[in-house]
Design a protein around this motif. Structure first.
Motif, mmCIF file in Angstrom:
data_model
loop_
_atom_site.group_PDB
_atom_site.id
_atom_site.type_symbol
_atom_site.label_atom_id
_atom_site.label_comp_id
_atom_site.label_asym_id
_atom_site.label_seq_id
_atom_site.Cartn_x
_atom_site.Cartn_y
_atom_site.Cartn_z
ATOM 1 N N MET A 1 0.773 -1.245 -0.016
ATOM 2 C CA MET A 1 0.055 0.011 0.010
ATOM 3 C C MET A 1 0.871 1.203 -0.015
ATOM 4 O O MET A 1 0.531 2.385 -0.715
ATOM 5 C CB MET A 1 -0.866 0.105 1.329
ATOM 6 N N HIS A 2 1.919 1.133 0.666
ATOM 7 C CA HIS A 2 2.861 2.434 0.776
ATOM 8 C C HIS A 2 3.530 2.614 -0.655
ATOM 9 O O HIS A 2 3.692 3.586 -0.877
ATOM 10 C CB HIS A 2 3.952 2.136 2.023
ATOM 11 N N GLY A 3 3.987 1.733 -1.298
ATOM 12 C CA GLY A 3 4.542 1.826 -2.618
ATOM 13 C C GLY A 3 3.377 2.071 -3.628
ATOM 14 O O GLY A 3 3.876 3.348 -4.461
ATOM 15 N N LEU A 4 2.152 2.000 -3.443
ATOM 16 C CA LEU A 4 1.086 2.801 -4.286
ATOM 17 C C LEU A 4 1.217 4.425 -3.863
ATOM 18 O O LEU A 4 1.073 5.392 -4.650
ATOM 19 C CB LEU A 4 -0.329 2.115 -4.153
ATOM 20 N N ASP A 5 1.203 4.594 -2.673
ATOM 21 C CA ASP A 5 1.084 6.062 -2.170
ATOM 22 C C ASP A 5 2.226 6.783 -2.464
ATOM 23 O O ASP A 5 2.083 7.840 -3.007
ATOM 24 C CB ASP A 5 0.932 6.299 -0.559
ATOM 25 N N ILE A 6 3.422 6.189 -2.621
ATOM 26 C CA ILE A 6 4.558 6.880 -3.127
ATOM 27 C C ILE A 6 4.748 7.206 -4.511
ATOM 28 O O ILE A 6 4.751 8.355 -5.167
ATOM 29 C CB ILE A 6 5.884 6.044 -2.780
ATOM 30 N N ARG B 1 1.765 7.351 -6.210
ATOM 31 C CA ARG B 1 0.872 8.394 -6.893
ATOM 32 C C ARG B 1 1.302 9.651 -6.476
ATOM 33 O O ARG B 1 1.100 10.712 -7.179
ATOM 34 C CB ARG B 1 -0.565 8.310 -5.983
ATOM 35 N N GLY B 2 1.964 9.823 -5.489
ATOM 36 C CA GLY B 2 2.582 11.068 -4.946
ATOM 37 C C GLY B 2 3.682 11.718 -5.989
ATOM 38 O O GLY B 2 3.660 12.863 -6.125
ATOM 39 N N ALA B 3 4.395 10.654 -6.474
ATOM 40 C CA ALA B 3 5.482 10.896 -7.517
ATOM 41 C C ALA B 3 5.043 11.109 -9.069
ATOM 42 O O ALA B 3 5.703 11.267 -10.023
ATOM 43 C CB ALA B 3 6.416 9.753 -7.478
#
Length: 129
Positions: A1-6, A8-10
């Motif tokens: 999930m954190h990989g997805l967040d990163i 999306r942010g990038a």
């Protein structure tokens, strides 16, 4: 999930695969869901959910008077609501990364059983981490 967040942010593409989502749901969510129960909202509530993930595990989520139990591949029983979902969609909805209406509109999540309207109660009773 954190990989997805990163990602999306990038502004980068990234996805959660069905196999990975099934693994997280079948292993970690069995322990996490009871811990994330809002015990105050669950007081006096008795609901049994049959969570069937396409190509993935099947979970019985039972909320009874302020407590929740989650069992993988539980024996048959009478369920109030059956939620059928694609593993990735369920994981994204559970962690607040996709709205439930979008998963439903895309045909990746649906409710059935004798009381299908109770499906939305699961996300009210068990909060996103």
């Amino acid at each position: 999930m954190h990989g997805l967040d990163i990602a999306r942010g990038a502004g980068r593409p990234w996805s959660v695969g069905a196999a990975e989502a099934s693994l997280v749901i079948g292993q970690a969510m069995v322990t996490m869901m009871p811990l994330a129960l809002d015990a105050e909202k669950a007081k006096g509530v008795r609901i049994a959910f049959d969570l069937a993930l396409k190509g993935g595990p099947r979970l019985a989520v039972v909320v009874e008077d302020g407590a929740a139990t989650v069992t993988r591949d539980a024996p048959p029983r009478a369920y109030d609501c059956r939620i059928t979902a694609a593993p990735t969609a369920f994981l994204l909805v559970s962690f607040g990364r996709m709205p439930m209406w979008k998963a439903v509109a895309l045909g990746r999540m649906r409710a059935g059983g004798r009381r299908p309207w109770l499906a939305t109660r699961l996300s009210e009773l068990i909060t996103a981490p």
